[in-house]
Each structure stands twice: as C-alpha cells, then as structure tokens.
Design an enzyme around this catalytic site. Structure first.
Site, PDB file in Angstrom:
ATOM      1  N   ARG A   1     -74.534  48.798 -35.349  1.00 15.57           N
ATOM      2  CA  ARG A   1     -73.329  48.787 -34.382  1.00 15.57           C
ATOM      3  C   ARG A   1     -73.865  48.040 -33.242  1.00 15.57           C
ATOM      4  O   ARG A   1     -74.171  48.570 -32.194  1.00 15.57           O
ATOM      5  CB  ARG A   1     -73.022  50.082 -33.923  1.00 15.57           C
ATOM      6  CG  ARG A   1     -72.140  50.940 -34.954  1.00 15.57           C
ATOM      7  CD  ARG A   1     -71.167  51.869 -34.444  1.00 15.57           C
ATOM      8  NE  ARG A   1     -70.222  52.369 -35.346  1.00 15.57           N
ATOM      9  CZ  ARG A   1     -69.454  53.395 -35.325  1.00 15.57           C
ATOM     10  NH1 ARG A   1     -69.603  54.308 -34.054  1.00 15.57           N
ATOM     11  NH2 ARG A   1     -68.575  53.757 -36.239  1.00 15.57           N
TER      12      ARG A   1
ATOM     13  N   GLN B   1     -69.389  43.663 -35.219  1.00 14.84           N
ATOM     14  CA  GLN B   1     -68.436  44.543 -35.085  1.00 14.84           C
ATOM     15  C   GLN B   1     -67.357  44.227 -35.961  1.00 14.84           C
ATOM     16  O   GLN B   1     -66.670  44.964 -36.584  1.00 14.84           O
ATOM     17  CB  GLN B   1     -67.791  44.249 -33.560  1.00 14.84           C
ATOM     18  CG  GLN B   1     -68.561  45.141 -32.593  1.00 14.84           C
ATOM     19  CD  GLN B   1     -68.092  44.838 -31.244  1.00 14.84           C
ATOM     20  OE1 GLN B   1     -67.308  44.240 -30.780  1.00 14.84           O
ATOM     21  NE2 GLN B   1     -68.520  45.934 -30.163  1.00 14.84           N
TER      22      GLN B   1
ATOM     23  N   ASP C   1     -67.758  45.795 -39.679  1.00 12.13           N
ATOM     24  CA  ASP C   1     -67.904  47.371 -39.603  1.00 12.13           C
ATOM     25  C   ASP C   1     -66.981  47.987 -40.418  1.00 12.13           C
ATOM     26  O   ASP C   1     -65.589  48.123 -39.889  1.00 12.13           O
ATOM     27  CB  ASP C   1     -68.007  47.690 -38.081  1.00 12.13           C
ATOM     28  CG  ASP C   1     -68.500  49.284 -38.020  1.00 12.13           C
ATOM     29  OD1 ASP C   1     -68.401  50.133 -39.019  1.00 12.13           O
ATOM     30  OD2 ASP C   1     -68.526  49.667 -36.764  1.00 12.13           O
TER      31      ASP C   1
ATOM     32  N   SER D   1     -65.643  51.594 -38.718  1.00 15.72           N
ATOM     33  CA  SER D   1     -64.702  51.365 -37.414  1.00 15.72           C
ATOM     34  C   SER D   1     -63.334  51.264 -38.150  1.00 15.72           C
ATOM     35  O   SER D   1     -62.352  51.814 -37.648  1.00 15.72           O
ATOM     36  CB  SER D   1     -65.216  50.548 -36.472  1.00 15.72           C
ATOM     37  OG  SER D   1     -66.437  50.932 -35.865  1.00 15.72           O
TER      38      SER D   1
ATOM     39  N   TYR E   1     -73.523  56.774 -32.229  1.00 11.22           N
ATOM     40  CA  TYR E   1     -72.996  57.949 -33.105  1.00 11.22           C
ATOM     41  C   TYR E   1     -73.458  59.192 -32.187  1.00 11.22           C
ATOM     42  O   TYR E   1     -74.483  59.216 -31.413  1.00 11.22           O
ATOM     43  CB  TYR E   1     -73.646  58.006 -34.429  1.00 11.22           C
ATOM     44  CG  TYR E   1     -73.195  56.804 -35.344  1.00 11.22           C
ATOM     45  CD1 TYR E   1     -71.879  57.006 -35.895  1.00 11.22           C
ATOM     46  CD2 TYR E   1     -74.052  55.945 -35.693  1.00 11.22           C
ATOM     47  CE1 TYR E   1     -71.547  56.088 -36.787  1.00 11.22           C
ATOM     48  CE2 TYR E   1     -73.537  54.882 -36.396  1.00 11.22           C
ATOM     49  CZ  TYR E   1     -72.512  54.631 -36.972  1.00 11.22           C
ATOM     50  OH  TYR E   1     -71.886  53.880 -37.844  1.00 11.22           O
TER      51      TYR E   1
END
Length: 375
Positions: free
Chosen positions: A121, A126, A129, A132, A229
């Site tokens: 992350r 991004q 990912d 997400s 996280y």
C-alpha cells in the site's frame, strides 16, 4: 509476449481478469492476447466482444500454450495449468496463506506466481491494488444485502399516517469496505455510526456524516498495523471496546462487520450474547465470514437466523457485482503490467530490488521464495 486470460473454475466465481477494454490496451502495448472460451460469461461479456478487440479465443489448453503471462482472478488449481511453460507469470489473487501446498504446486510447475493481493500500500501502487478495488464494491453490496434482508425502510419518512424512523446502521471496521458501507448507508437515508481500532479513522467517519464510536481513555492503543491495515488489539482495549460496543449494538437495526487482519483469522467482534441483545428483525452482515467471521454464529455462504436476527454470510461478495468487479480488477492488472512494461524487451520486467517485486513474487525458478511463506 503472449498473455492468456483464464476462465475461472472456483465455485461461484463470476469475475474475469481482463475485459475488452484492457485487452485492447494490452495489445496496444505490443502483446498478443489469448482468451479461454467463456471466460467473461459470468461478467456478462461474450467471447465476440474480446475477439472484436483483437483477442484469439480457444479452449484452456490453447490459451495456456506458449503464454508468457497467465491472468486470473481466483487462485487456479496447479493441475489446471498443465502445459504452462516454465517461467510464465501467474498474475492473480492467490490467497497464499490459505493453501501453501497450492503455492508449492505452482513452484513445481515452474511458473512465477505473483500474488496481487499482497501489493504494497504505497502511492505508486494504488492503481494496482485489487484488495481496495474489490473491497469498495463489497462495502457497497453489503449495505444492499442488508437492505434486502431488513423488513423496514432505510430513510426517515414523514407521511400523513405518521413518521417512520430512519434505520440505525453500525459499521465495524473502517477500511475501504467500511467507508463505502458508511457512504452507501448514508445515501439510503440511514442514521449511521462506525468504529475501528485505528484512531486515525475518526476523521474519515465524521467526513462521511456518520457518528464515530470509539473507546476513550485507553492510552497507547492506536490499532495501526503494517501497511495501513489494522493490527491486533491489546486485552485492555478489547475489554473496553466490548463494553462500549455491547451497549451500542443493542440499539442498532443493522450491523456490518468488515474487520480483517492479514494472515490471521478474522477478529471476533460480535458475540452470541450481543446478537441476542438486538431486536428481532435486525440484520448483521459479516464481510469477514470466509476468514472465520467477525460474528459468532455466522456461516459462510448462508443467511442464518439467531435470536430473531438475520446474519448474512455471503461468500465472495465482489463476485456478486461481477461486471463492475471485473472491470476494476482487470484495470488493476493492466495498470500493474503497463507500469513495468519494458519497450525494448517487449514485456514487463520486475526489478529484483523493487518494493512491489519483493512484496508479490511468491515463486521463482521452481522454488517458493517469498519470506512470508518460507520463514
């Protein structure tokens, strides 16, 4: 450079790892794309749409043959990759901790397995990912599933016959899925509250118009784990949170739980006693049910009733929105491949000292090489 798009074989998996949009972009990079027949059917994409973008369509063996990269969504059984050439990349969500024997099977085949859910992350990753992008849809769908099970309206309604109170929705775990659940419940007119072990999420909850429910006066407990996280809570924090949450849950109509800790069973957030405290007809949606569940009594793949409360435990929630989930997943994979595409080599190249390389490569040269799987 030949890229194969695999049809998913896992039960209930309707997503696909490439769409006509990303096939066109991959071909523009200089790749050829082979599609396993019917790969997009679950996401409402027919083979002709891929062929129109320049992909060839064949059976699985034909798609895999001579492929340099194999694209998938869920982890394929190693035997299903028979015929893959040694050194080919397998790029998919591989759930490495769930079945280490399967990862070892990829090594035996000689493929280089890349676990896209272990994408770090960091800012530049991004757009790659998959966790997400898929969690965002899961949070949205969780609210719709709750609304489907809930026998009342969400918004406050003022009518000539009287006023209907807004539904009270409590979101536990404010990651990507939780934030989307908050936003969706708010759009439907619910009165929303939320909690998380990470104190930094308080501002995010407030920014979406929800009420933060947080343990106060427990010093030094921030709940922050690696990579953004959640981490595990101390015994002191767990006790304080249980007391606070118990009183709050009893007043809620709908609770949505989203809490996960990478590599560990999902934390237990709601006990059977807390379920029993809710009024009959209330709904709980457990988005962590496949990793052991946040809710005592939730069952993976089922909607069960305990103490008059409906507990929703659907598996693979993003796949229940297969078309949109596929579009986002496919873009994540394309963004990854294009970011590392070497024009001179005519293929993507992963530098060994790159943070992304070190995070996602599980197998190489016939060996399991990732330290999280070899320590």
């Amino acid at each position: 450079m030949r890229i194969a798009v695999l049809a998913e074989q896992a039960a209930g998996e309707r997503r696909v790892a490439a769409t006509p949009e990303t096939v066109k972009k991959l071909i523009a990079l200089g790749a050829t794309v082979a599609l396993e027949r019917g790969a997009g059917t679950g996401a409402s994409i027919d083979d002709a749409a891929y062929a129109a973008m320049g992909a060839t369509v064949s059976d699985r063996a034909g798609a895999i043959a001579d492929a340099d990269i194999l694209l998938g969504v869920a982890p394929p059984v190693p035997d299903s990759l028979a015929g893959a050439k040694r050194g080919a990349w397998l790029v998919a969500g591989l759930n490495p901790f769930a079945d280490r024997a399967r990862i070892a099977g990829y090594a035996v085949l000689g493929v280089e397995a890349l676990a896209m859910e272990w994408m770090p992350r960091i800012t530049r990753a991004q757009s790659m990912d998959i966790l997400s992008s898929q969690a965002n849809l899961a949070g949205y769908k969780a609210v719709l599933d709750a609304a489907s099970e809930y026998g009342r309206a969400f918004p406050m309604m003022m009518t000539a016959a009287g006023t209907i109170s807004a539904a009270r929705v409590f979101v536990m775990g404010v990651g990507v899925a939780g934030l989307q659940a908050i936003a969706t419940a708010r759009r439907l007119g619910a009165q929303v509250s939320a909690t998380d072990v990470r104190s930094a999420t308080k501002e995010q909850i407030l920014s979406l118009g929800a009420k933060p429910i947080f343990v106060e006066k427990v010093a030094g407990i921030e709940g922050e784990g690696a990579g953004g996280y959640a981490g595990e809570m101390s015994a002191e924090y767990q006790a304080a949170q249980a007391e606070l949450v118990s009183g709050h849950i009893a007043k809620q109509d709908i609770v949505i739980t989203t809490a996960l800790i990478p590599g560990r069973p999902a934390p237990r957030l709601i006990t059977d006693t807390q379920v029993a405290s809710m009024r009959p007809g209330s709904v709980i949606v457990d988005l962590a049910v496949e990793q052991g569940g946040n809710v005592e009594g939730s069952v993976a793949g089922e909607v069960v009733q305990r103490h008059g409360v409906n507990i929703v435990g659907h598996r693979n929630v993003p796949s229940r929105l297969a078309a949109d989930a596929s579009a986002l997943f496919a873009r994540n994979l394309y963004n990854f491949l294009s970011a590392y595409w070497d024009k001179d080599a005519g293929r993507p190249v992963l530098p060994p000292d790159d943070e992304v390389t070190q995070a996602i490569v599980l197998t190489r040269d016939g060996q399991v090489v990732h330290p999280r799987l070899t320590d």
